[in-house]
Design an enzyme around this catalytic site. Structure first.
Site, PDB file in Angstrom:
ATOM      1  N   ASP A   1      23.889 -12.873  31.491  1.00  0.00           N
ATOM      2  CA  ASP A   1      24.255 -11.840  32.458  1.00  0.00           C
ATOM      3  C   ASP A   1      25.151 -10.737  31.899  1.00  0.00           C
ATOM      4  O   ASP A   1      25.743  -9.970  32.668  1.00  0.00           O
ATOM      5  CB  ASP A   1      24.945 -12.496  33.659  1.00  0.00           C
ATOM      6  CG  ASP A   1      26.274 -13.152  33.298  1.00  0.00           C
ATOM      7  OD1 ASP A   1      26.472 -13.461  32.108  1.00  0.00           O
ATOM      8  OD2 ASP A   1      27.093 -13.352  34.207  1.00  0.00           O
ATOM      9  N   GLU A   2      25.264 -10.627  30.580  1.00  0.00           N
ATOM     10  CA  GLU A   2      26.198  -9.651  30.027  1.00  0.00           C
ATOM     11  C   GLU A   2      25.756  -9.222  28.641  1.00  0.00           C
ATOM     12  O   GLU A   2      25.217 -10.016  27.867  1.00  0.00           O
ATOM     13  CB  GLU A   2      27.593 -10.281  29.953  1.00  0.00           C
ATOM     14  CG  GLU A   2      28.690  -9.329  29.573  1.00  0.00           C
ATOM     15  CD  GLU A   2      30.066  -9.982  29.681  1.00  0.00           C
ATOM     16  OE1 GLU A   2      31.058  -9.253  29.657  1.00  0.00           O
ATOM     17  OE2 GLU A   2      30.137 -11.230  29.768  1.00  0.00           O
TER      18      GLU A   2
END
Length: 346
Positions: free
Chosen positions: A94-95
């Site tokens: 997610d990053e």
């Protein structure tokens, strides 16, 4: 991404929208992998034992993690990044860091690129993301967390030092709870206090990390965005609803975990030389046992034999709540590309 796992569950199951959701664990045991913003208002956060999370929020809804679904959406989001730049360094599902100095769209400002990416993720995936824009990794990372959820925060070159001077020490990337406590004992509460310390003082109190604190407190971080970041290990683990009380039970429970780990290892196309077994007891104390081989681990049989020897090396002191295993110590087969940093208008 904003509360990625929990947000995916709320998107896929509309009945969960607006409700406190914890991904992972259950009311009796386990660990929270992610918490929705509604749950965070009650103090629920990732890595918290689920029993504590349930005590903080009476109406907390636990859902099982669906990592295949998260990977699917993560891949979709990453494809959006690649429309703008090939310099994408994923940190997790997610990053990611993006270097947009020279972007494929010919967009003149980094802020406009961040807005475009946020809009594309919302329209095409259905989730919100937060972006941080600045001159280096350290500052961009801090900026990305600054106005969550659905945030955008920019730290321009002339704002760097004033921003860091007022930044609480707990907000510095790399400063955990224990480090923060130690800093407070030295009367270091914000960036300006760090700036007043010499590199000799910081190294004395924090070892090698002291050099890092000295640099970033002055806005210096020369790490490049590395699109070919080498993965250091692959693994899998499982937390059990009922604690395991014998080695035979642990060995049986380890089999599906090992199968999942081996599958990920084969997909990684890496050559590992070390096997690690992880055991967590009911009191949350944890042990690891590792074995390193001269030759690369190239068969499931070799992996299985390594795990079996590691199982024999630990004592069964009390019931076990979690078992995990991993493969690491990878051979490096190619060199990482390096890219220079140019000047981009914000």
């Amino acid at each position: 991404m904003d509360a990625f796992y929990a947000s995916v569950e709320q998107m896929d199951y509309p009945k969960l929208k607006g409700k406190p959701v914890a991904v992972g664990g259950n009311r009796q045991r386990g660990v929270v992998a992610a918490a929705s913003y509604e749950a965070r208002k009650f103090g629920v956060h990732s890595a918290m034992p689920s029993k504590i999370a349930a005590s903080k929020c009476r109406d907390l809804i636990f859902v099982k993690a669906r990592f295949e679904r998260y990977r699917e959406l993560s891949h979709q989001i990453r494809e959006i990044f690649f429309r703008y730049t090939d310099l994408v360094e994923p940190l997790s599902l997610d990053e990611a860091y993006l270097d947009v100095t020279e972007n494929k769209m010919g967009i003149s400002t980094a802020t406009e690129i961040a807005l475009d990416i946020k809009k594309a993720i919302k329209n095409e995936v259905g989730l919100t993301a937060s972006a941080g824009v600045s001159i280096n990794k350290f500052l961009a990372k801090i900026a990305s967390d600054y106005r969550k959820p659905d945030g955008l925060f920019i730290i321009k070159p002339h704002q760097v030092l004033p921003f860091i001077e007022e930044l609480p020490i707990e907000k510095f990337f790399g400063v955990g709870k224990k480090t923060a406590e130690r800093m407070h004992s030295l009367n270091i509460t914000k960036g300006a206090d760090l700036q007043n310390k010499s590199i000799k003082e910081l190294v004395k109190h924090f070892g090698k990390q002291g050099r890092y604190f000295f640099s970033v407190s002055r806005g210096e971080d020369f790490r490049k965005v590395n699109p070919n970041r080498i993965r250091k290990s692959v693994g899998a683990e499982n937390t059990f609803g009922i604690s395991l009380k014998t080695k035979a039970e642990i060995w049986d429970a380890l089999q599906p975990v090992a199968e999942k780990c081996w599958k990920r290892y084969k997909q990684s196309e890496a050559n590992a030389h070390s096997i690690t077994l992880k055991i967590k007891f009911d009191d949350f104390k944890q042990i690891t046992r590792s074995k390193t081989f001269e030759e690369a681990i190239n068969s499931a049989y070799m992996f299985d034999q390594g795990l079996e020897s590691l199982m024999d090396s630990f004592e069964m002191k009390e019931p076990v709540r979690l078992v995990g295993c991993s493969l690491s110590n990878f051979e490096i087969t190619n060199k990482v590309n390096e890219h220079g940093q140019l000047t981009l208008r914000f």
